[in-house]
Motif scaffolding. Structure first.
Motif, PDB file in Angstrom:
ATOM      1  N   PRO A 216     -17.566 -23.550 -74.375  1.00 41.81           N
ATOM      2  CA  PRO A 216     -17.093 -22.374 -73.630  1.00 41.81           C
ATOM      3  C   PRO A 216     -17.310 -21.075 -74.404  1.00 41.81           C
ATOM      4  O   PRO A 216     -17.124 -21.046 -75.616  1.00 41.81           O
ATOM      5  N   ASP A 217     -17.705 -20.064 -73.654  1.00 40.29           N
ATOM      6  CA  ASP A 217     -17.781 -18.719 -74.213  1.00 40.29           C
ATOM      7  C   ASP A 217     -16.409 -18.097 -73.999  1.00 40.29           C
ATOM      8  O   ASP A 217     -16.039 -17.754 -72.874  1.00 40.29           O
ATOM      9  N   ILE A 218     -15.639 -17.965 -75.062  1.00 39.83           N
ATOM     10  CA  ILE A 218     -14.270 -17.459 -74.905  1.00 39.83           C
ATOM     11  C   ILE A 218     -14.163 -15.972 -75.243  1.00 39.83           C
ATOM     12  O   ILE A 218     -13.086 -15.475 -75.532  1.00 39.83           O
ATOM     13  N   ARG A 219     -15.313 -15.266 -75.179  1.00 34.18           N
ATOM     14  CA  ARG A 219     -15.210 -13.816 -75.317  1.00 34.18           C
ATOM     15  C   ARG A 219     -14.535 -13.215 -74.096  1.00 34.18           C
ATOM     16  O   ARG A 219     -14.102 -12.072 -74.116  1.00 34.18           O
TER      17      ARG A 219
ATOM     18  N   PRO B  96     -15.522 -17.537 -82.170  1.00 29.77           N
ATOM     19  CA  PRO B  96     -15.774 -18.969 -82.379  1.00 29.77           C
ATOM     20  C   PRO B  96     -14.670 -19.852 -81.792  1.00 29.77           C
ATOM     21  O   PRO B  96     -13.557 -19.371 -81.519  1.00 29.77           O
ATOM     22  N   LEU B  97     -14.984 -21.114 -81.646  1.00 30.29           N
ATOM     23  CA  LEU B  97     -14.051 -22.083 -81.070  1.00 30.29           C
ATOM     24  C   LEU B  97     -14.415 -23.480 -81.559  1.00 30.29           C
ATOM     25  O   LEU B  97     -15.602 -23.844 -81.558  1.00 30.29           O
TER      26      LEU B  97
ATOM     27  N   ASN C  42     -19.534 -17.901 -79.243  1.00 32.53           N
ATOM     28  CA  ASN C  42     -19.980 -17.133 -78.075  1.00 32.53           C
ATOM     29  C   ASN C  42     -20.733 -17.986 -77.053  1.00 32.53           C
ATOM     30  O   ASN C  42     -21.749 -17.582 -76.495  1.00 32.53           O
ATOM     31  N   GLY C  43     -20.236 -19.193 -76.845  1.00 34.66           N
ATOM     32  CA  GLY C  43     -20.842 -20.034 -75.821  1.00 34.66           C
ATOM     33  C   GLY C  43     -22.050 -20.820 -76.287  1.00 34.66           C
ATOM     34  O   GLY C  43     -22.745 -21.424 -75.480  1.00 34.66           O
TER      35      GLY C  43
ATOM     36  N   LEU D 267     -21.626 -20.006 -62.791  1.00 34.56           N
ATOM     37  CA  LEU D 267     -21.201 -18.790 -62.091  1.00 34.56           C
ATOM     38  C   LEU D 267     -20.347 -17.914 -63.020  1.00 34.56           C
ATOM     39  O   LEU D 267     -20.524 -16.689 -63.070  1.00 34.56           O
ATOM     40  N   ARG D 268     -19.458 -18.560 -63.752  1.00 28.60           N
ATOM     41  CA  ARG D 268     -18.588 -17.810 -64.666  1.00 28.60           C
ATOM     42  C   ARG D 268     -19.426 -17.038 -65.683  1.00 28.60           C
ATOM     43  O   ARG D 268     -19.190 -15.857 -65.945  1.00 28.60           O
ATOM     44  N   LEU D 269     -20.428 -17.706 -66.259  1.00 30.72           N
ATOM     45  CA  LEU D 269     -21.250 -17.045 -67.272  1.00 30.72           C
ATOM     46  C   LEU D 269     -22.049 -15.897 -66.647  1.00 30.72           C
ATOM     47  O   LEU D 269     -22.180 -14.818 -67.238  1.00 30.72           O
ATOM     48  N   GLU D 270     -22.559 -16.134 -65.441  1.00 28.90           N
ATOM     49  CA  GLU D 270     -23.320 -15.089 -64.757  1.00 28.90           C
ATOM     50  C   GLU D 270     -22.426 -13.865 -64.504  1.00 28.90           C
ATOM     51  O   GLU D 270     -22.828 -12.726 -64.746  1.00 28.90           O
TER      52      GLU D 270
END
Ligand code: ASP
Length: 585
Positions: A286-289, A422-423, A476-477, A404-407
């Motif tokens: 996941p991109d948690i930015r 980071p994660l 960052n994903g 869709l979320r990333l877009e």
């Protein structure tokens, strides 16, 4: 003899000094009685001045210099009458008294400036010229610093850098091996390592309890954009450790490198289980930015007569803050986006929460305002927000909603490249079933230990239930590192090979060396490997890892500069005992 200073070094304090500079001609220009030449090396650019009146012969010679000529000049540093504050050396120039052409140059096929006019393919063919450009120089410098800081940090913690061989026997890490034929043993082959995995584990058996290596790995994978057949890892292994030790140590490495190379401070790295990552982000990285966490509204969305939702296993949505202003056209485009074959969704439902609190949806026929308010409540949607909902089979729908979320994150400018989030993703499944092959595969690799609580399930062949003691570090994903606590017991290792479909003989033939080693005092151990090229690219804020590799392959896996892969001559083939069945022969 060639230079007293670099082209990036001279300042006002040097005025009056006699200097010698060498470098490449960036460009020249004639102004009245003066000829100016910008001289470049990797440290910067210095202006050279030639005066037609005081030294006509020299100025004439300077006028004839072509771009990229390699020259040496002698002269005196002088204050410029018109200063250039965009250049570090912009306050001074060199009044030249001598000019030597060390080597003339053909006109370069593209301009060697910050922004070049050269197309991708051309620049790859003349990579050595492209590397003269500042952006690439900066990238390679960043890479050098990242490597240096990695070595400093790890050495400081007592890690030893140890080299492992490149000519090895196949190590399964999920990709195909590149193989190297043996001339001395016809019909036999070495494999290039997909990673030093088995060797670093053997080093633990040998007692080198903190190992690392910045090392090239080779994977003959299907070509995908921005994948390199050879790439670099920061490969690490530790003995007498548990997962927590590894997470702390390598979170520390990321922190150190980000701080020293980018000046960025990150706090403690949050952690998430693989199951939660899939549930809330539809992705194991996941991109948690940004937020837009998934909310399941299956219960409240079903039973209202909308067949798509009624038939779905899951109905799940995201809330895009402030995006109620999306026009019909933009929403249609989003629908098209999720319907593309790469995403593969059947459709997209939206609901706009207007400023007055009223809600308009694309499924108003089935859902009245009260129903929609329930959605909004569950999704924490406020006036001005946009709700987007997808439905279908759980795993697929989550993955589609992830796209869709990333877009949307991109469209709404929520994925800032200078923001580093980071994660840790933990507790991956141990095995995954691949339909096409009709068998189970190790999700990380076969040397990964199952979680202690799940060993029994594995022994009972309940493979879908088994979690691995494996972890990924996501930035960052993007997955920047992955590793696991390893198996160090022969029987357990043999069981994993059995589950993966190896016969006893096969496992013994391929991995006997490792399993035997486990019988000679193998300590508990675990490790991790960072994708070094990717880490550099992320730190540099650039998409492509290619920009951080001096001599990369192109997207077709070729090096167009040296023209490889290429055929080799028959004599060489004969010597290797290889018969090629190919129309080229
Ligand atoms: N060898 C693994 C990889 O290349 C990393 C590790 O488990 O340490 O992904």
């Amino acid at each position: 003899m060639y230079r007293t200073h670099t082209c990036g070094e001279l300042r006002m304090s040097h005025v009056g000094q006699a200097v010698t500079l060498s470098g490449w001609v960036q460009k020249g220009r004639d102004l009245g009685g003066m000829t100016f030449v910008d001289l470049r090396d990797r440290y910067g650019i210095t202006q050279l001045a030639f005066n037609l009146e005081t030294n006509a012969a020299l100025a004439e010679q300077a006028r004839k210099l072509g771009r990229e000529f390699v020259i040496m000049v002698k002269g005196t540093v002088a204050e410029r009458s018109s200063k250039n504050n965009k250049m570090e050396t912009g306050d001074i120039e060199i009044i030249c008294s001598e000019l030597h052409i060390l080597n003339p140059a053909d006109t370069p096929p593209f301009t060697i400036e910050e922004n070049t006019d050269g197309g991708e393919e051309l620049r790859m063919k003349y990579r050595y010229l492209d590397l003269r450009r500042k952006p690439l120089q900066q990238n390679l410098m960043l890479r050098h610093q990242a490597a240096l800081e990695t070595r400093k940090y790890l050495s400081g913690l007592g890690f030893m850098e140890i080299e492992t061989p490149f000519l090895i026997k196949s190590t399964p890490e999920g990709a195909r091996d590149f193989v190297v034929p043996s001339r001395v043993h016809h019909g036999e082959f070495y494999a290039l390592p997909q990673s030093p995995q088995t060797f670093k584990q053997l080093l633990m058996v040998s007692g080198y309890d903190r190992y690392f290596q910045i090392v090239r790995c080779f994977r003959d994978e299907d070509l995908r954009a921005d994948r390199q057949p050879e790439f670099t890892q920061i490969d690490c292994e530790m003995a007498f450790v548990e997962r927590e030790d590894i997470l702390q140590t390598f979170e520390g490495l990321l922190k150190h490198v980000l701080k020293e190379v980018r000046g960025v401070e990150i706090g403690e790295v949050p952690r998430m289980s693989y199951d939660d990552a899939m549930k809330y982000y539809g992705s194991d990285k996941p991109d948690i930015r940004f937020g837009m966490k998934f909310e399941e509204i299956t219960e409240i969305a079903k039973g209202k007569g909308f067949p798509v939702f009624d038939q779905a296993e899951i109905v799940v949505g995201i809330c895009a803050k402030g995006a109620a202003t999306y026009t019909r056209k933009q929403l249609d485009e989003l629908t098209e986006f999720v319907k593309r074959p790469q995403v593969g969704a059947k459709g997209l439902v939206y609901a706009r929460v207007n400023e007055d609190g009223s809600i308009k949806s694309s499924v108003d026929k089935f859902y009245n305002e009260d129903h929609l308010k329930d959605w909004a409540r569950q999704l924490n949607a406020e006036p001005g927000d946009l709700i987007l909902v997808m439905a279908g089979e759980t795993e697929k729908t989550r993955k589609q909603l992830n796209e869709l979320r990333l877009e949307l994150g991109n469209q709404l400018g929520l994925r800032n490249k200078d923001d580093f989030k980071p994660l840790w993703v933990l507790d991956f499944p141990m095995f995954e079933y691949i339909e096409e092959d009709g068998r189970w595969f190790a999700m990380h690799h076969p040397f990964t230990s199952p979680k202690a609580d799940d060993i029994e399930a594995m022994m009972n062949n309940e493979l879908g239930k088994v979690k691995a003691n494996a972890y990924d570090l996501v930035l960052n994903g993007t997955e920047v590192a992955g590793g696991s606590i390893r198996i160090f017991n022969k029987n357990l290792q043999a069981k994993v090979f059995e589950v993966l479909g190896f016969t006893k003989e096969d496992a013994q033939e391929k991995f006997g060396f490792l399993m035997n080693a486990f019988e000679f005092g193998a300590p508990p151990h675990g490790g991790i490997a960072f994708g070094f090229d990717r880490l550099c690219a992320l730190m540099g804020g650039v998409e492509s890892i290619r920009d951080f590799i001096a001599f990369p392959k192109n997207n077709a896996g070729k090096d167009v500069m040296i023209d490889t892969p290429s055929v080799i001559d028959e004599a060489q083939l004969n010597e290797l005992g290889i018969i090629v069945k190919n129309e080229n022969f």
